[in-house]
Design a protein around this motif. Structure first.
Motif, short mmCIF file in Angstrom:
data_model
loop_
_atom_site.label_atom_id
_atom_site.label_comp_id
_atom_site.label_asym_id
_atom_site.label_seq_id
_atom_site.Cartn_x
_atom_site.Cartn_y
_atom_site.Cartn_z
N LYS A 95 12.83 -92.89 -61.16
CA LYS A 95 13.58 -91.74 -60.67
C LYS A 95 13.04 -90.43 -61.24
N LEU A 96 12.47 -90.46 -62.45
CA LEU A 96 11.88 -89.24 -63.00
C LEU A 96 10.68 -88.80 -62.17
N ASP A 97 9.85 -89.76 -61.77
CA ASP A 97 8.70 -89.43 -60.93
C ASP A 97 9.15 -88.96 -59.55
N GLN A 98 10.23 -89.53 -59.05
CA GLN A 98 10.73 -89.08 -57.75
C GLN A 98 11.21 -87.63 -57.80
N LEU A 99 11.82 -87.27 -58.91
CA LEU A 99 12.22 -85.86 -59.06
C LEU A 99 11.00 -84.96 -59.11
N HIS A 100 9.95 -85.41 -59.80
CA HIS A 100 8.72 -84.60 -59.88
C HIS A 100 8.07 -84.46 -58.50
N GLN A 101 8.14 -85.53 -57.72
CA GLN A 101 7.57 -85.45 -56.37
C GLN A 101 8.34 -84.43 -55.51
N ARG A 102 9.65 -84.43 -55.64
CA ARG A 102 10.45 -83.45 -54.89
C ARG A 102 10.12 -82.04 -55.35
N ILE A 103 9.94 -81.86 -56.66
CA ILE A 103 9.59 -80.53 -57.16
C ILE A 103 8.20 -80.15 -56.68
N GLY A 104 7.28 -81.14 -56.66
CA GLY A 104 5.92 -80.84 -56.19
C GLY A 104 5.91 -80.38 -54.74
N ALA A 105 6.72 -81.03 -53.90
CA ALA A 105 6.79 -80.60 -52.50
C ALA A 105 7.37 -79.19 -52.39
N SER A 106 8.35 -78.88 -53.24
CA SER A 106 8.91 -77.53 -53.22
C SER A 106 7.91 -76.51 -53.70
N VAL A 107 7.08 -76.89 -54.68
CA VAL A 107 6.06 -75.97 -55.19
C VAL A 107 5.06 -75.62 -54.10
N LEU A 108 4.67 -76.63 -53.32
CA LEU A 108 3.73 -76.36 -52.23
C LEU A 108 4.33 -75.38 -51.21
N LYS A 109 5.60 -75.55 -50.92
CA LYS A 109 6.25 -74.63 -49.99
C LYS A 109 6.30 -73.22 -50.55
N VAL A 110 6.52 -73.12 -51.86
CA VAL A 110 6.56 -71.79 -52.47
C VAL A 110 5.20 -71.13 -52.40
N TRP A 111 4.16 -71.92 -52.68
CA TRP A 111 2.80 -71.35 -52.61
C TRP A 111 2.45 -70.91 -51.19
N GLN A 112 2.89 -71.69 -50.22
CA GLN A 112 2.62 -71.30 -48.83
C GLN A 112 3.34 -70.00 -48.48
N LYS A 113 4.56 -69.85 -48.97
CA LYS A 113 5.28 -68.62 -48.66
C LYS A 113 4.63 -67.42 -49.37
N LEU A 114 4.24 -67.64 -50.63
CA LEU A 114 3.57 -66.55 -51.34
C LEU A 114 2.27 -66.15 -50.65
N ARG A 115 1.53 -67.16 -50.17
CA ARG A 115 0.26 -66.87 -49.50
C ARG A 115 0.51 -66.06 -48.22
N SER A 116 1.53 -66.47 -47.46
CA SER A 116 1.85 -65.72 -46.24
C SER A 116 2.29 -64.30 -46.57
N HIS A 117 3.06 -64.18 -47.63
CA HIS A 117 3.52 -62.84 -48.02
C HIS A 117 2.35 -61.96 -48.45
N ARG A 146 -0.77 -62.23 -47.48
CA ARG A 146 -1.56 -61.89 -46.28
C ARG A 146 -0.90 -60.77 -45.50
N GLU A 147 0.43 -60.78 -45.44
CA GLU A 147 1.13 -59.71 -44.75
C GLU A 147 0.95 -58.38 -45.49
N LEU A 148 1.01 -58.45 -46.83
CA LEU A 148 0.78 -57.23 -47.60
C LEU A 148 -0.64 -56.71 -47.39
N GLU A 149 -1.59 -57.64 -47.32
CA GLU A 149 -2.98 -57.23 -47.10
C GLU A 149 -3.16 -56.57 -45.73
N ARG A 150 -2.49 -57.14 -44.73
CA ARG A 150 -2.59 -56.56 -43.39
C ARG A 150 -1.99 -55.15 -43.36
N LYS A 151 -0.86 -54.98 -44.02
CA LYS A 151 -0.25 -53.66 -44.07
C LYS A 151 -1.13 -52.67 -44.82
N ASN A 152 -1.76 -53.15 -45.88
CA ASN A 152 -2.65 -52.27 -46.64
C ASN A 152 -3.84 -51.82 -45.78
#
Length: 524
Positions: A312-334, A336-342
């Motif tokens: 169960k500890l590894d399962q929690l880490h896997q869930r956190i890992g999936a959330s981390v990937l989503k956060v990185w994707q959102k930061l990357r999109s953000h 890129r949007e800032l770069e386009r505006k610049n």
């Protein structure tokens, strides 16, 4: 005999918690509780009541378990006066305490040493105590307030290290525990305490990881600012580079300790400790709480399933890992949007610099029009600009989804070359034709009905109609076809096929059309 309700409660808190919950044992979470705690929150004077109860909890923490009535009043009076401008009187305090006692949130008893006589009814002789349930509820409110001030809980790495240290201490105590010796009460109590402590630490680790994952998901679905981005990036860096590596290192130490704890000899010693503590509790049931025997049985197996690889500890880490990937994707999109505006800002800056170099009497009309023009609607397929207009949209017909009732119209009446004739006029015309053919039968202006020719029942019915039209209403109806009737005293018998009709003789007389005038349309 075992109480079924007590057995269900034990199963719900033990290793068979899930199966007991599916059988409905979760209802015991509320059936045994004092529901007046909800009244404390929803009451109009809830703040007054809560301050009284919290001050009594403070008395309890100062080892004053049963404060006197006047001591409570003097302690809460300054705080109660801050709520409203009026003075918090003793009468109001007396009413509040009576309400709390009625809700079974506080208990009170008489201090016999203060009694002056059997007529003594002063409140000074009472001592008040918090009920255990109310005290836990006030402590829960206090913990929630602490969470509001500091959302972050314990560092999970510290908790893992504490788990590792507690396991070592537990195994050390089990190693020194003698077999089949019931006189080791202190050692048994420390062993059971360490065991439940490890269980509580493991739950705290689970709660911390779930909270961290929740913060990541909340960051994904909500807006954020630069400070929050920096905080999340810092936590992700700590999580990836420090936390995960330390967790894996500590788990290599924890798993062998749990395996040793699962050995048969250690399990037998845990059973011995349980029996010792239960016997001690039975000797003083009013001082010691009942130990959760069913819960103790499932603790070791639960720890093994939690810390084992792919557990169960590894399962929690896997869930956190999936959330981390989503956060990185959102930061990357953000980013890129800032770069386009610049880039757009840089283009505008270069264009402004170019415009400043133009002569004073020269204005870039086209550029300014495009800059200040409203945005086009890209979904509009028609071409239009400020000079050419697009075709207006076609009006749409709304089709009703309800089934309409079908209308059936009567066929249009055919127009004839003769005037409209009513049904009564048609019957009179038919009677005139029948009289001429069946009764009159010649050019005579007078004839008897008995001289007529009758073929079937319809002729007899017309005789009856003739009598009705010639005698009723003074014969006005028959007069419309220029006939009149005269009765005779002779009785006649008319036969038509198998039918027969007996009546008095009727003399039919035709009037002259020249004298009376035909009042009906003559088809001939």
């Amino acid at each position: 005999m075992t109480n079924p309700a007590h057995q269900e409660k034990s199963q719900l808190l033990g290793a068979e918690a899930q199966s007991a919950f599916e059988q409905g044992a979760g209802r015991h979470l509320i059936t045994s509780r004092n529901r007046q705690l909800g009244s404390l929150l929803s009451s109009e004077r809830g703040i007054y009541y809560t301050q009284i109860l919290y001050r009594m909890l403070m008395f309890k923490r100062e080892h004053e378990l049963e404060p006197l009535y006047e001591d409570i009043f003097q302690a809460v009076r300054p705080a109660q006066n801050t709520i409203e401008s009026g003075d918090y009187t003793s009468q109001q305090f007396r009413t509040d305490m009576a309400q709390l006692a009625e809700w079974d949130l506080v208990h009170f008893r008489i201090e016999k040493e203060r009694l002056r006589g059997y007529r003594d009814n002063r409140k000074r002789k009472f001592r008040y105590t918090l009920t255990d349930e109310c005290a836990r509820f006030i402590e829960w409110l206090e913990s929630r307030l602490a969470d509001d001030l500091e959302e972050r809980g314990h560092d999970t790495r510290d908790l893992l290290q504490e788990v590792c240290g507690s396991l070592n201490e537990l195994l050390r105590l089990l190693h020194h525990l003698r077999r089949d010796d019931d006189s080791q009460g202190d050692s048994a109590r420390r062993i059971i305490f360490q065991l439940f402590k490890i269980e509580d630490l493991t739950r705290a680790i689970t709660a911390g990881l779930i909270e961290f994952n929740g913060r990541l998901l909340q960051f994904i679905i909500q807006s954020y600012n630069i400070a929050e981005i920096k905080a999340i990036i810092s936590e992700l860096d700590t999580y990836v580079h420090s936390f995960l590596s330390q967790v894996y290192a500590l788990r290599r130490e924890i798993i062998p300790l749990i395996t040793r704890l699962q050995q048969e000899q250690n399990q037998n010693k845990l059973d011995l400790c349980t029996r010792i503590m239960e016997a001690e509790r039975l000797r003083s049931p009013h001082l010691l709480q009942g130990m959760r025997e069913a819960a103790r049985v499932g603790i070791v197996a639960g720890l093994h399933s939690f810390y084992i690889e792919n557990g169960k500890l590894d399962q929690l880490h896997q869930r956190i890992g999936a959330s981390v990937l989503k956060v990185w994707q959102k930061l990357r999109s953000h980013l890129r949007e800032l770069e386009r505006k610049n880039n757009r800002l840089q283009d505008l800056q270069s264009r402004i610099n170019e415009i400043t170099t133009l002569p004073e009497d020269h204005a870039p009309q086209a550029f300014m029009a495009n800059l200040l023009a409203p945005a086009h609607r890209y979904s509009d397929p028609h071409y239009w600009d400020e000079h050419e207009k697009a075709s207006p949209p076609e009006p749409r017909r709304r089709v009703s989804m309800k089934e309409a009732v079908k209308h059936s119209y009567l066929p249009r009446k055919q127009q004839a070359d003769r005037p409209v004739q009513s049904m009564d006029e048609a019957r009179l015309t038919d009677m005139a034709t029948w009289l001429a053919q069946a009764i009159m039968r010649g050019s005579s202006d007078q004839a008897k009905v008995s001289q007529g020719q009758f073929i079937d029942y319809s002729d007899l019915r017309k005789v009856m109609d003739l009598a009705q039209a010639g005698y009723l209403d003074n014969g006005r109806r028959l007069d419309r076809i220029d006939y009149q009737l005269t009765d005779d005293s002779d009785v006649i018998h008319l036969t038509a096929g198998e039918q027969a009709l007996s009546l008095r003789e009727i003399i039919v007389q035709q009037k002259s059309p020249a004298l009376t005038g035909n009042k009906l349309w003559n088809p001939n």
